[in-house]
Design an enzyme around this catalytic site. Sequence first.
Site, mmCIF file in Angstrom:
data_model
loop_
_atom_site.group_PDB
_atom_site.id
_atom_site.type_symbol
_atom_site.label_atom_id
_atom_site.label_comp_id
_atom_site.label_asym_id
_atom_site.label_seq_id
_atom_site.Cartn_x
_atom_site.Cartn_y
_atom_site.Cartn_z
ATOM 1 N N SER A 129 0.848 -1.197 0.000
ATOM 2 C CA SER A 129 0.000 0.000 0.000
ATOM 3 C C SER A 129 0.876 1.237 0.000
ATOM 4 C CB SER A 129 -0.904 0.010 1.234
ATOM 5 O OG SER A 129 -1.627 1.228 1.306
ATOM 6 N N TYR A 142 -1.939 -0.211 10.190
ATOM 7 C CA TYR A 142 -1.995 -0.631 8.791
ATOM 8 C C TYR A 142 -0.731 -0.189 8.062
ATOM 9 C CZ TYR A 142 -3.784 -1.220 4.025
ATOM 10 O OH TYR A 142 -3.946 -1.594 2.710
#
Length: 267
Positions: A129, A142
């Site tokens: 990501s 995250y």
Amino acid sequence: MSKVVLITGGSSGIGKSIGEFLNEKGFIVYGTSRNPDNYKNSKFPILALDVKKVETINETISEIIKKENRLDVVINNAGAGITGPIEEIPESEIKNNFDTNFFGPINVIKAALPQMRKQESGLIINITSIAGYMGLPYRGVYSASKGALELLTEAFRMELKDFNIKMTNVAPGDFATNIAAGRYHAPLLENSPYKKPYGDTLELMNAHVDNGSNPNMMAEAVYKIINNPNPKVHYKVGEFMQKFSIVLKRILPDKVYEKLLMKHYKL
């Protein structure tokens, strides 16, 4: 000979888009899900696999190899979102996220490597990501899990060089998928000192996903990587400003970049 591709988390979102695209291009595609019976109408087979359970990883990869006699491409796509003030996220949820986003891919890689080494070829693509390049407010866990996978890939590439096994990262920005519905949200607590800034940031994050890019963009990028005999270490896929934010982090002083992020999130 058609390449055999395994995509973890291939039943929906980015994984599904990649699987359908590669299937149309003539690849032999296998996707995975914890509940494959829910996806009987998939355009490619969906097998049972839970990245948090090593035995299911080993069983499914063995099943594919037994049927196809090879495994050419592994796409570590299965992942989970998590949001919340780090102080208020239970330790069990932090560990659960790392089990999915970090340790899961490691175990998938470990299960695939013996076959790839045997056939003296293979490609592993880790879907990370853009959030993994920076510590984002209320997405810190995250960011950390995806950033850890980015660094792991850098090390793995050098260790696998002698076996003609390639590995790369693909870091997507915000895409219009159902990831927001499936992520763990730390609850908005009435007496929390983070109630307002976390609540405002949560709305902003969900809006970014809802208005995100078409996941077919990721499918096309992965297809090009598979056809590249010498893939790069890192790829970023998404809107220009999302990718440019990584460049800014490299060139701006830390505190200046931090202020930009805080302005973006209205903190």
